[in-house]
Design a protein around this motif. Sequence first.
Motif, mmCIF file in Angstrom:
data_model
loop_
_atom_site.group_PDB
_atom_site.id
_atom_site.type_symbol
_atom_site.label_atom_id
_atom_site.label_comp_id
_atom_site.label_asym_id
_atom_site.label_seq_id
_atom_site.Cartn_x
_atom_site.Cartn_y
_atom_site.Cartn_z
ATOM 1 N N PRO A 44 6.160 -36.382 -2.421
ATOM 2 C CA PRO A 44 5.408 -36.940 -1.283
ATOM 3 C C PRO A 44 4.874 -35.711 -0.370
ATOM 4 O O PRO A 44 3.705 -35.633 0.223
ATOM 5 N N CYS A 45 5.858 -34.936 -0.060
ATOM 6 C CA CYS A 45 5.522 -33.582 0.752
ATOM 7 C C CYS A 45 4.847 -32.499 -0.136
ATOM 8 O O CYS A 45 3.783 -32.146 0.372
ATOM 9 N N ARG A 46 5.274 -32.151 -1.123
ATOM 10 C CA ARG A 46 4.615 -31.233 -2.026
ATOM 11 C C ARG A 46 3.138 -31.329 -2.131
ATOM 12 O O ARG A 46 2.134 -30.599 -2.146
ATOM 13 N N ASP A 47 3.036 -32.833 -2.814
ATOM 14 C CA ASP A 47 1.432 -33.200 -3.298
ATOM 15 C C ASP A 47 0.868 -33.784 -2.008
ATOM 16 O O ASP A 47 -0.480 -33.768 -1.932
ATOM 17 N N GLY A 48 1.626 -34.605 -1.251
ATOM 18 C CA GLY A 48 0.726 -35.360 -0.323
ATOM 19 C C GLY A 48 0.130 -34.557 0.908
ATOM 20 O O GLY A 48 -0.947 -34.866 1.311
ATOM 21 N N LEU A 49 0.806 -33.440 1.247
ATOM 22 C CA LEU A 49 0.300 -32.735 2.371
ATOM 23 C C LEU A 49 -0.697 -31.846 2.095
ATOM 24 O O LEU A 49 -1.957 -32.156 2.786
ATOM 25 N N PRO A 50 -0.992 -31.313 0.992
ATOM 26 C CA PRO A 50 -2.068 -30.668 0.548
ATOM 27 C C PRO A 50 -3.306 -31.469 0.496
ATOM 28 O O PRO A 50 -4.440 -31.232 0.655
ATOM 29 N N TRP A 51 -2.987 -32.747 -0.198
ATOM 30 C CA TRP A 51 -4.007 -33.684 -0.161
ATOM 31 C C TRP A 51 -4.499 -34.083 1.205
ATOM 32 O O TRP A 51 -5.886 -34.297 1.470
ATOM 33 N N VAL A 52 -3.818 -34.363 2.032
ATOM 34 C CA VAL A 52 -4.293 -34.819 3.395
ATOM 35 C C VAL A 52 -4.992 -33.500 4.006
ATOM 36 O O VAL A 52 -6.033 -33.732 4.655
ATOM 37 N N THR A 58 -10.973 -29.484 23.007
ATOM 38 C CA THR A 58 -10.432 -29.037 21.549
ATOM 39 C C THR A 58 -10.290 -30.403 20.689
ATOM 40 O O THR A 58 -10.067 -31.534 21.032
ATOM 41 N N CYS A 59 -10.907 -30.419 19.278
ATOM 42 C CA CYS A 59 -11.056 -31.283 18.328
ATOM 43 C C CYS A 59 -9.657 -31.962 17.631
ATOM 44 O O CYS A 59 -8.985 -31.233 17.514
ATOM 45 N N PRO A 60 -9.496 -33.334 18.232
ATOM 46 C CA PRO A 60 -8.229 -33.704 17.769
ATOM 47 C C PRO A 60 -8.045 -33.744 16.204
ATOM 48 O O PRO A 60 -6.936 -33.504 15.786
ATOM 49 N N VAL A 61 -9.223 -33.845 15.685
ATOM 50 C CA VAL A 61 -9.099 -33.976 13.815
ATOM 51 C C VAL A 61 -8.675 -32.412 13.728
ATOM 52 O O VAL A 61 -7.830 -32.500 12.618
ATOM 53 N N GLY A 62 -9.350 -31.571 14.351
ATOM 54 C CA GLY A 62 -9.137 -29.922 13.825
ATOM 55 C C GLY A 62 -7.879 -29.979 14.354
ATOM 56 O O GLY A 62 -6.956 -28.898 13.591
ATOM 57 N N CYS A 63 -7.250 -30.199 15.203
ATOM 58 C CA CYS A 63 -5.754 -29.910 15.753
ATOM 59 C C CYS A 63 -5.053 -30.463 14.695
ATOM 60 O O CYS A 63 -3.762 -29.846 14.079
ATOM 61 N N ILE A 64 -5.070 -31.782 14.176
ATOM 62 C CA ILE A 64 -4.081 -32.379 13.272
ATOM 63 C C ILE A 64 -4.399 -31.580 11.995
ATOM 64 O O ILE A 64 -3.303 -31.642 11.194
ATOM 65 N N ARG A 65 -5.589 -31.212 11.414
ATOM 66 C CA ARG A 65 -5.779 -30.324 10.209
ATOM 67 C C ARG A 65 -4.899 -29.166 10.551
ATOM 68 O O ARG A 65 -4.224 -28.726 9.398
ATOM 69 N N ASN A 66 -4.883 -28.227 11.635
ATOM 70 C CA ASN A 66 -4.271 -27.266 11.679
ATOM 71 C C ASN A 66 -2.692 -27.558 11.619
ATOM 72 O O ASN A 66 -1.839 -26.888 10.712
ATOM 73 N N LEU A 67 -2.024 -28.477 12.043
ATOM 74 C CA LEU A 67 -0.872 -28.895 11.879
ATOM 75 C C LEU A 67 -0.392 -29.232 10.484
ATOM 76 O O LEU A 67 0.694 -28.801 10.084
ATOM 77 N N ILE A 68 -1.287 -30.067 9.870
ATOM 78 C CA ILE A 68 -1.003 -30.280 8.483
ATOM 79 C C ILE A 68 -1.076 -29.138 7.552
ATOM 80 O O ILE A 68 -0.325 -29.124 6.607
ATOM 81 N N LYS A 69 -1.947 -28.345 7.697
ATOM 82 C CA LYS A 69 -2.013 -27.142 6.963
ATOM 83 C C LYS A 69 -0.657 -26.269 7.127
ATOM 84 O O LYS A 69 -0.127 -25.674 6.009
ATOM 85 N N PHE A 70 -0.105 -26.275 8.394
ATOM 86 C CA PHE A 70 1.127 -25.613 8.591
ATOM 87 C C PHE A 70 2.261 -26.250 7.710
ATOM 88 O O PHE A 70 2.862 -25.622 6.891
#
Lengths: 170, 421
Positions: free
Chosen positions: B347-355, B324-336
């Motif tokens: 930082p939360c409202r704008d930062g997370l969608p940017w990440v 399982t791709c660790p970058v994909g895993c982190i992407r999934n978490l960040i999307k959540f």
Amino acid sequence: MNNLIASTAVKARELTPEEIKEIEHEKTHYPYAQAVGLEALKIVQKYQGWVSDESLLAVSEYLDIPPDELEGVATFFNMIFRRPVGKNVILLCDSVACWMLGCDSLNEHFKKTLGIDYGETTADDMFTLIPVPCLGACDRAPVMMIGRETYYNLTTEKIDEIIAEYKAKG
Amino acid sequence: MDKPLTKNIEIGRAPFDFKQYEAAGGYDSVRKVIKMEPGDVVNMVKDAGLGGRGGAGFNTGLKWSFVPPPDGGPRYLVINGDEMEPGTFKDRLLIEHDPHLLIEGMITTCYALQAQTGYIFLRGEYTICEERLLQAISEAYDNGMLGKNVAGKKGFDLDIYLHTSAGRYICGEETALLNALEGKRANPRAKPPFPQVSGLWGRPTVVNNVETICNIPGIVANGVEWYQNLGTGDFVGTRISGVSGRVINPGCWEVPVGITFRELLEDYAGGMQDGYELKAFLPGGGSTDFLMPEHLDLPMDPGAVQKAGSRLGTSLIMVLDDKTCPVGCIRNLIKFFAHESCGWCTPCRDGLPWVEHILNKMEEGTGSLKDIDILDEMTRYMGPGNTFCALAPGAAEPLQSGLKYFMDEFKAHVEHGCSYN
């Protein structure tokens, strides 16, 4: 989506006796009526399928909560639908445990078999597909809900069986 | 070994009703507590060393002790059952299979806090929990454990109500939860004042996790020493720990505090599935830093895990396997986390969608090395001290540890996108 709330053309509808009865019951649980706002929206949604502008205004008037405040609550929560949805809402978990165990391929399967992607409703209004954050059943991933039912350890075959049951029910 | 949290749980059979629960020793803590001074109960729980099970791990009795003396006005106990941390499924187990344990814990706790009203804030999607809790509450009223003069104790009046939410992770943050319960948008509140002093409708309020309160009946009925002996070595108590991901037997179990990650992974979860190897794991939900195979022999204790650079969190571990791709895993978490941000703090409202946007580019192979620097910068921008609540700092944890442990994979993604299936 058109924001009709700002328009004077939209008027509150009458709440039904069943809706009023349930809202009144919830009111006994809290010292202030505003606390019942979300519960009232859920009650309305249970009977109407979704929360229309007319329903939102009705709850707003009934509980004496300003419409913009109630709209702020309605649009905040994932499970309040401010647009029409199909008869059966499929909530497919797309969080990390379900993702690792293949929820993306289940999404593809829904696209193929029902012809709907996330946020879409079938032409016969039977099904709406929505992604849902972690459903808290990660030991039995992948997971989805349809209405109030939760389905575990999903495979494409299992999904076909479940969907066939809902179709048979009509 | 005593299993105070799960002794009545048998998967596949209906939960105990009031009579069965009582016959198994249930509600003993209520009968005992009403003969005690409320302050002594608070001290007892403090001395037991029970830490909150919602993820932060703060001493429960100490939290209770911050509630000011009664002034004649209302005081509230609110149960946080808004379980939504990715990879966490323990409160579901406790409520679905033994709802009376939570009700008993609430009654005993309300006596200690001198609170007259308890609310259970339950995740709306937990429909079976909802039905079983309503049944248990109704039975408790019918049997004199709720309402006027609880268990015959004159003047001990208590009502418990169930509130079902409608799906928002931020409601698990205790002040956001209070706003939601008041019928408002669930933005977190500024602290101080803390809820113990000014909580629900401005009144003294304690917010505790489901599992935390399920520990109270055992502690009150059996005492501090009994509780402390439940753990391994110097660790106290039991807790619900679990494993998800590609293991042979995913699930959650009541375990003595202090067993190692390896014991949980191998003895309880049966080890990895054939053809998969352990690459890393999140020790306690999506908002905890990755740990690596070399950390498997750490005890599952908040202090020990903190020293290794992570948090025990909810102690339900999520296994990242080698396919399982660790970058994909982190992407999934960040999307959540991006989806669940309440939008209050920048930082939360704008930062997370940017990440999320950058991680999407990485997966597609259109990222750059500069993007990796931005990700690194974002972990500080979203880190502690910049936001009202812990959502963004929590979201930054798997990202910052991912950058630490999987930098080669991030660089490979910049070169040619994701090479996992």
